[in-house]
Design a protein around this motif. Structure first.
Motif, PDB file in Angstrom:
ATOM      1  N   ASN A  96      19.067 -11.166  -6.892  1.00 42.60           N
ATOM      2  CA  ASN A  96      19.174  -9.805  -6.385  1.00 42.60           C
ATOM      3  C   ASN A  96      20.631  -9.447  -6.186  1.00 42.60           C
ATOM      4  O   ASN A  96      21.511 -10.316  -6.230  1.00 42.60           O
ATOM      5  CB  ASN A  96      18.428  -9.662  -5.050  1.00 42.60           C
ATOM      6  N   THR A  97      20.868  -8.179  -5.988  1.00 42.84           N
ATOM      7  CA  THR A  97      22.179  -7.734  -5.543  1.00 42.84           C
ATOM      8  C   THR A  97      22.115  -7.584  -4.026  1.00 42.84           C
ATOM      9  O   THR A  97      21.044  -7.293  -3.476  1.00 42.84           O
ATOM     10  CB  THR A  97      22.558  -6.389  -6.170  1.00 42.84           C
ATOM     11  N   PRO A  98      23.233  -7.790  -3.348  1.00 44.11           N
ATOM     12  CA  PRO A  98      23.218  -7.636  -1.890  1.00 44.11           C
ATOM     13  C   PRO A  98      22.722  -6.264  -1.452  1.00 44.11           C
ATOM     14  O   PRO A  98      22.035  -6.146  -0.432  1.00 44.11           O
ATOM     15  CB  PRO A  98      24.687  -7.877  -1.508  1.00 44.11           C
ATOM     16  N   TRP A  99      23.069  -5.234  -2.242  1.00 44.28           N
ATOM     17  CA  TRP A  99      22.650  -3.881  -1.859  1.00 44.28           C
ATOM     18  C   TRP A  99      21.134  -3.744  -1.920  1.00 44.28           C
ATOM     19  O   TRP A  99      20.509  -3.237  -1.000  1.00 44.28           O
ATOM     20  CB  TRP A  99      23.305  -2.849  -2.777  1.00 44.28           C
ATOM     21  N   ARG A 100      20.527  -4.235  -3.028  1.00 43.62           N
ATOM     22  CA  ARG A 100      19.082  -4.130  -3.168  1.00 43.62           C
ATOM     23  C   ARG A 100      18.390  -4.995  -2.123  1.00 43.62           C
ATOM     24  O   ARG A 100      17.329  -4.642  -1.584  1.00 43.62           O
ATOM     25  CB  ARG A 100      18.633  -4.542  -4.570  1.00 43.62           C
ATOM     26  N   ALA A 101      18.977  -6.143  -1.831  1.00 41.30           N
ATOM     27  CA  ALA A 101      18.387  -7.011  -0.815  1.00 41.30           C
ATOM     28  C   ALA A 101      18.359  -6.296   0.535  1.00 41.30           C
ATOM     29  O   ALA A 101      17.364  -6.355   1.260  1.00 41.30           O
ATOM     30  CB  ALA A 101      19.185  -8.308  -0.709  1.00 41.30           C
ATOM     31  N   ALA A 102      19.435  -5.606   0.857  1.00 40.75           N
ATOM     32  CA  ALA A 102      19.491  -4.879   2.125  1.00 40.75           C
ATOM     33  C   ALA A 102      18.474  -3.745   2.169  1.00 40.75           C
ATOM     34  O   ALA A 102      17.998  -3.374   3.246  1.00 40.75           O
ATOM     35  CB  ALA A 102      20.903  -4.325   2.345  1.00 40.75           C
ATOM     36  N   GLN A 103      18.133  -3.209   0.994  1.00 43.99           N
ATOM     37  CA  GLN A 103      17.134  -2.137   0.916  1.00 43.99           C
ATOM     38  C   GLN A 103      15.716  -2.682   0.956  1.00 43.99           C
ATOM     39  O   GLN A 103      14.758  -1.908   0.994  1.00 43.99           O
ATOM     40  CB  GLN A 103      17.327  -1.338  -0.379  1.00 43.99           C
ATOM     41  N   GLY A 104      15.581  -4.009   0.889  1.00 40.11           N
ATOM     42  CA  GLY A 104      14.246  -4.594   0.896  1.00 40.11           C
ATOM     43  C   GLY A 104      13.551  -4.558  -0.453  1.00 40.11           C
ATOM     44  O   GLY A 104      12.328  -4.662  -0.527  1.00 40.11           O
ATOM     45  N   SER A 105      14.332  -4.425  -1.529  1.00 34.58           N
ATOM     46  CA  SER A 105      13.761  -4.342  -2.869  1.00 34.58           C
ATOM     47  C   SER A 105      13.908  -5.705  -3.547  1.00 34.58           C
ATOM     48  O   SER A 105      15.022  -6.165  -3.799  1.00 34.58           O
ATOM     49  CB  SER A 105      14.504  -3.270  -3.680  1.00 34.58           C
ATOM     50  N   TRP A 106      12.755  -6.321  -3.863  1.00 35.50           N
ATOM     51  CA  TRP A 106      12.727  -7.666  -4.420  1.00 35.50           C
ATOM     52  C   TRP A 106      11.817  -7.736  -5.627  1.00 35.50           C
ATOM     53  O   TRP A 106      10.863  -6.982  -5.752  1.00 35.50           O
ATOM     54  CB  TRP A 106      12.238  -8.673  -3.371  1.00 35.50           C
ATOM     55  N   GLY A 107      12.133  -8.669  -6.511  1.00 34.75           N
ATOM     56  CA  GLY A 107      11.273  -8.930  -7.651  1.00 34.75           C
ATOM     57  C   GLY A 107      10.190  -9.920  -7.289  1.00 34.75           C
ATOM     58  O   GLY A 107       9.930 -10.193  -6.114  1.00 34.75           O
ATOM     59  N   GLN A 108       9.557 -10.495  -8.326  1.00 31.23           N
ATOM     60  CA  GLN A 108       8.453 -11.427  -8.113  1.00 31.23           C
ATOM     61  C   GLN A 108       8.933 -12.796  -7.670  1.00 31.23           C
ATOM     62  O   GLN A 108       8.216 -13.521  -6.996  1.00 31.23           O
ATOM     63  CB  GLN A 108       7.643 -11.574  -9.407  1.00 31.23           C
ATOM     64  N   GLY A 109      10.116 -13.170  -8.080  1.00 34.66           N
ATOM     65  CA  GLY A 109      10.618 -14.497  -7.757  1.00 34.66           C
ATOM     66  C   GLY A 109      10.029 -15.559  -8.661  1.00 34.66           C
ATOM     67  O   GLY A 109       9.125 -15.303  -9.469  1.00 34.66           O
ATOM     68  N   THR A 110      10.540 -16.778  -8.517  1.00 36.66           N
ATOM     69  CA  THR A 110      10.025 -17.913  -9.274  1.00 36.66           C
ATOM     70  C   THR A 110       9.877 -19.097  -8.314  1.00 36.66           C
ATOM     71  O   THR A 110      10.775 -19.377  -7.519  1.00 36.66           O
ATOM     72  CB  THR A 110      10.938 -18.245 -10.470  1.00 36.66           C
ATOM     73  N   GLN A 111       8.729 -19.767  -8.391  1.00 37.57           N
ATOM     74  CA  GLN A 111       8.417 -20.833  -7.452  1.00 37.57           C
ATOM     75  C   GLN A 111       9.074 -22.140  -7.873  1.00 37.57           C
ATOM     76  O   GLN A 111       8.959 -22.560  -9.036  1.00 37.57           O
ATOM     77  CB  GLN A 111       6.900 -21.050  -7.363  1.00 37.57           C
ATOM     78  N   VAL A 112       9.752 -22.769  -6.933  1.00 36.84           N
ATOM     79  CA  VAL A 112      10.316 -24.109  -7.137  1.00 36.84           C
ATOM     80  C   VAL A 112       9.660 -25.035  -6.131  1.00 36.84           C
ATOM     81  O   VAL A 112       9.684 -24.774  -4.925  1.00 36.84           O
ATOM     82  CB  VAL A 112      11.841 -24.105  -6.949  1.00 36.84           C
ATOM     83  N   THR A 113       9.065 -26.108  -6.633  1.00 41.95           N
ATOM     84  CA  THR A 113       8.432 -27.092  -5.766  1.00 41.95           C
ATOM     85  C   THR A 113       9.029 -28.460  -6.057  1.00 41.95           C
ATOM     86  O   THR A 113       9.024 -28.905  -7.209  1.00 41.95           O
ATOM     87  CB  THR A 113       6.911 -27.137  -5.979  1.00 41.95           C
ATOM     88  N   VAL A 114       9.561 -29.096  -5.030  1.00 38.34           N
ATOM     89  CA  VAL A 114      10.186 -30.409  -5.175  1.00 38.34           C
ATOM     90  C   VAL A 114       9.328 -31.423  -4.433  1.00 38.34           C
ATOM     91  O   VAL A 114       9.160 -31.329  -3.216  1.00 38.34           O
ATOM     92  CB  VAL A 114      11.620 -30.410  -4.629  1.00 38.34           C
ATOM     93  N   SER A 115       8.809 -32.376  -5.167  1.00 36.88           N
ATOM     94  CA  SER A 115       7.957 -33.391  -4.545  1.00 36.88           C
ATOM     95  C   SER A 115       8.790 -34.604  -4.143  1.00 36.88           C
ATOM     96  O   SER A 115       9.785 -34.933  -4.792  1.00 36.88           O
ATOM     97  CB  SER A 115       6.851 -33.813  -5.514  1.00 36.88           C
ATOM     98  N   SER A 116       8.357 -35.250  -3.074  1.00 32.45           N
ATOM     99  CA  SER A 116       9.112 -36.409  -2.572  1.00 32.45           C
ATOM    100  C   SER A 116       8.630 -37.693  -3.217  1.00 32.45           C
ATOM    101  O   SER A 116       7.635 -37.736  -3.911  1.00 32.45           O
ATOM    102  CB  SER A 116       8.971 -36.498  -1.061  1.00 32.45           C
TER     103      SER A 116
END
Length: 116
Positions: A96-116
């Protein structure tokens, strides 16, 4: 309307690596600073790393020395190389850009899972 699409997440064992990508619908050079954020399960979203349009970088202490943020202004992409992953890096990652983040505008994201 700006669109940022994250990809590259997955399941990895502790100590492993992943490379996240963010594709933008417009010129990221005009966006200025770009950042990667993450939201661990049950926790608030946090800033991971930023990179300015000319390549100056910032990293959260928790990822310093393990993660590398980069950008390709010509291809309108931003990447996050994640090495030496730990279970505590498990989160949904967003660019994201800091400006969009401050506006609360987000995409779908991508999941990262780290197993121990």
């Amino acid at each position: 309307q700006v669109q940022l699409v994250e990809s590259g997440g997955g399941l990895v064992q502790a100590g492993g690596s992943l490379r996240l990508s963010c594709a933008a619908s417009g010129s990221i050079f005009s966006f200025g600073t770009m950042g990667w954020y993450r939201q661990p399960p049950g926790k608030q979203r946090e800033l991971v790393a930023t990179i300015t349009s000319v390549g100056s970088t910032y990293y959260a202490d928790s990822v310093k020395g393990r993660f590398i943020i980069s950008r390709d202004n010509a291809k309108n992409t931003v990447h996050l190389q994640m090495n030496s992953l730990k279970p505590e890096d498990t989160a949904v990652y967003y660019c994201n850009t800091p400006w969009r983040a401050a506006q609360g505008s987000w995409g779908q994201g991508t999941q990262v899972t780290v197993s121990s």
